[in-house]
Design an enzyme around this catalytic site. Sequence first.
Site, PDB file in Angstrom:
ATOM      1  N   HIS A  90       8.081   2.409  -3.924  1.00  0.00           N
ATOM      2  CA  HIS A  90       6.814   2.963  -3.425  1.00  0.00           C
ATOM      3  C   HIS A  90       5.668   2.362  -4.237  1.00  0.00           C
ATOM      4  CE1 HIS A  90       3.787   5.545  -1.901  1.00  0.00           C
ATOM      5  NE2 HIS A  90       4.389   6.709  -1.971  1.00  0.00           N
ATOM      6  N   GLN A 130      13.538   6.161  -1.429  1.00  0.00           N
ATOM      7  CA  GLN A 130      12.213   5.703  -1.869  1.00  0.00           C
ATOM      8  C   GLN A 130      11.990   6.113  -3.329  1.00  0.00           C
ATOM      9  OE1 GLN A 130       8.292   7.356  -0.788  1.00  0.00           O
ATOM     10  NE2 GLN A 130       7.758   5.317  -0.040  1.00  0.00           N
ATOM     11  N   PRO A 163       9.044   7.732   5.033  1.00  0.00           N
ATOM     12  CA  PRO A 163       9.253   8.662   3.914  1.00  0.00           C
ATOM     13  C   PRO A 163       8.244   9.802   3.974  1.00  0.00           C
ATOM     14  CG  PRO A 163       8.125   6.665   3.183  1.00  0.00           C
ATOM     15  CD  PRO A 163       8.538   6.435   4.601  1.00  0.00           C
ATOM     16  N   MET A 164       8.737  11.033   3.864  1.00  0.00           N
ATOM     17  CA  MET A 164       7.830  12.188   3.890  1.00  0.00           C
ATOM     18  C   MET A 164       8.274  13.259   2.896  1.00  0.00           C
ATOM     19  SD  MET A 164       6.823  12.592   7.906  1.00  0.00           S
ATOM     20  CE  MET A 164       8.465  12.198   8.511  1.00  0.00           C
ATOM     21  N   THR A 165       7.418  13.498   1.925  1.00  0.00           N
ATOM     22  CA  THR A 165       7.670  14.520   0.908  1.00  0.00           C
ATOM     23  C   THR A 165       7.724  15.893   1.561  1.00  0.00           C
ATOM     24  OG1 THR A 165       6.648  13.199  -0.792  1.00  0.00           O
ATOM     25  CG2 THR A 165       6.656  15.577  -1.156  1.00  0.00           C
ATOM     26  N   TYR A 212      -0.564   5.690  -5.862  1.00  0.00           N
ATOM     27  CA  TYR A 212       0.337   6.129  -6.938  1.00  0.00           C
ATOM     28  C   TYR A 212       0.488   4.990  -7.957  1.00  0.00           C
ATOM     29  CZ  TYR A 212       0.996  10.016  -3.818  1.00  0.00           C
ATOM     30  OH  TYR A 212       0.757  11.107  -3.023  1.00  0.00           O
TER      31      TYR A 212
HETATM   32  C1  LIG Z   1       4.101  15.483   5.113  1.00  0.00           C
HETATM   33  C2  LIG Z   1       4.003  14.025   4.745  1.00  0.00           C
HETATM   34  C3  LIG Z   1       4.568  13.568   3.563  1.00  0.00           C
HETATM   35  C4  LIG Z   1       4.507  12.197   3.225  1.00  0.00           C
HETATM   36  N1  LIG Z   1       5.141  11.761   2.079  1.00  0.00           N
HETATM   37  C5  LIG Z   1       5.211  10.433   1.819  1.00  0.00           C
HETATM   38  C6  LIG Z   1       6.012   9.942   0.750  1.00  0.00           C
HETATM   39  O1  LIG Z   1       6.695  10.686   0.016  1.00  0.00           O
HETATM   40  N2  LIG Z   1       6.025   8.602   0.539  1.00  0.00           N
HETATM   41  C7  LIG Z   1       5.304   7.735   1.310  1.00  0.00           C
HETATM   42  O2  LIG Z   1       5.334   6.525   1.062  1.00  0.00           O
HETATM   43  N3  LIG Z   1       4.564   8.186   2.351  1.00  0.00           N
HETATM   44  C8  LIG Z   1       4.521   9.495   2.641  1.00  0.00           C
HETATM   45  N4  LIG Z   1       3.832   9.928   3.752  1.00  0.00           N
HETATM   46  C9  LIG Z   1       3.228   8.948   4.691  1.00  0.00           C
HETATM   47  C10 LIG Z   1       4.222   8.638   5.844  1.00  0.00           C
HETATM   48  O3  LIG Z   1       5.339   7.929   5.370  1.00  0.00           O
HETATM   49  C11 LIG Z   1       3.572   7.832   6.968  1.00  0.00           C
HETATM   50  O4  LIG Z   1       3.187   6.572   6.469  1.00  0.00           O
HETATM   51  C12 LIG Z   1       2.373   8.526   7.584  1.00  0.00           C
HETATM   52  O5  LIG Z   1       2.683   9.871   7.930  1.00  0.00           O
HETATM   53  C13 LIG Z   1       1.873   7.783   8.828  1.00  0.00           C
HETATM   54  O6  LIG Z   1       2.872   7.758   9.830  1.00  0.00           O
HETATM   55  P1  LIG Z   1       2.765   8.754  11.113  1.00  0.00           P
HETATM   56  O7  LIG Z   1       1.396   8.533  11.689  1.00  0.00           O
HETATM   57  O8  LIG Z   1       3.876   8.316  12.018  1.00  0.00           O
HETATM   58  O9  LIG Z   1       2.924  10.155  10.606  1.00  0.00           O
HETATM   59  C14 LIG Z   1       3.849  11.285   4.081  1.00  0.00           C
HETATM   60  C15 LIG Z   1       3.264  11.773   5.265  1.00  0.00           C
HETATM   61  C16 LIG Z   1       3.342  13.113   5.619  1.00  0.00           C
HETATM   62  C17 LIG Z   1       2.755  13.566   6.925  1.00  0.00           C
END
Ligand SMILES: Cc1cc2nc3c(=O)[nH]c(=O)nc-3n(C[C@H](O)[C@H](O)[C@H](O)COP(=O)(O)O)c2cc1C
Length: 368
Positions: A177, A114, A37-39, A182
Amino acid sequence: MTTTTVTRPVSGQLMAPLVEPVTFAGLSLASRFVMAPMTRFRSPGGVPTPEVAAYYRRRAEQRVGLIVTEGVLVGHPSAGHERTVPRMTAGPAKAGWRRVVDDVHAAGGRIAAQLWHLGSLRDPVDGVRAWTPSGVREPGRPASHAMTLKDMDVLLESYAEAARVAARAGFDAVEVHAAHGYLLDEFLWPFTNRRTDAYGGPPARRVAFPAEVVRAVRTAFPADRPVIVRFSQFKERRFDGRIAETPEQLGQILTAFADAGADAFHASQRRFWQPAFPGSARNLAGWAKRLTGLPAITVGSVALTREFLRPGGPESMSGLVERLTEGEFDLVALGRILLANPAWVTNAADGNLDMISDYRKEHEDSYH
Ligand SMILES: Cc1cc2nc3c(=O)[nH]c(=O)nc-3n(C[C@H](O)[C@H](O)[C@H](O)COP(=O)(O)O)c2cc1C
């Protein structure tokens, strides 16, 4: 000899166990890769646009087995203030999500929503203060509202409503989540949960409200579609924050989630190869699976550069696959590398490393 010639067969061979179809918590998936999940702040007024649908679809078309959407705010005004973060229950958002789900399904993918409440990380705008377990916030931030038992009931209904709407939109799963500092994680973390009632104290009591949320979501969401719980030790603003000091404490928390109906865990850590507790190499997902017997997703700095795909140690694809094949966890989530590389799974599996961009911070600003 070019790099591509050398590595083409190797990355594909290494990754083979990750790119075969699998059943996870009852879901048939095209691969063991998950989009984390990525915002992205691309949903004006909380409504996901066709551009959002196309963004997720592009990953589903390229063998990402399960997509977990960016955090989607539950309906209560305390959940979040950001105007471009998607919402689940706002009127026009419902049609937006239906389109997202249909597009992902048309590409053969599966998608989980999510469900998110920011807790103390919500800014106090629009006359709404942040809702938290005990009113504890970071120094220098305005006081937050310590939730009453009635507030808890209100939020349980918000989560349940979001789960019902997600079900009607066709989501294959929902992810609660409960990570990263949070609201639900603030209940799990002793620093922010100072309650002296049944919802504070030892781990089994701190998990009581988050577990009630999982139960409400599980009850509201169709029984044949899984509810995933995402949790972490670290907080977005406190990397050293911890919800459990020992595996026993973590077991109390995760067992409560499982008893409330969780079907799987998504154990968020910043680097997948790091042990969760001293004395064992097992990572956080490994402990979740071991402590509950439920399937688990790992995540954290997977494949950020092409170097990851060359045979190597515990921090490489070889190390990841070794853990997977030993049964430590079931699925592997990719976050940042998928931002610049919608086709990362296909390119890595086919050995087309020259078509992959290594992750760079500025990729977080692009959207395609
Ligand atoms: C731009 C961005 C937005 C994110 N938004 C969320 C989110 O909305 N919910 C969440 O649980 N994690 C969020 N994360 C964390 C990611 O889901 C993930 O756990 C984290 O980037 C580590 O994985 P990676 O090393 O493959 O990037 C976000 C990460 C990034 C980079």
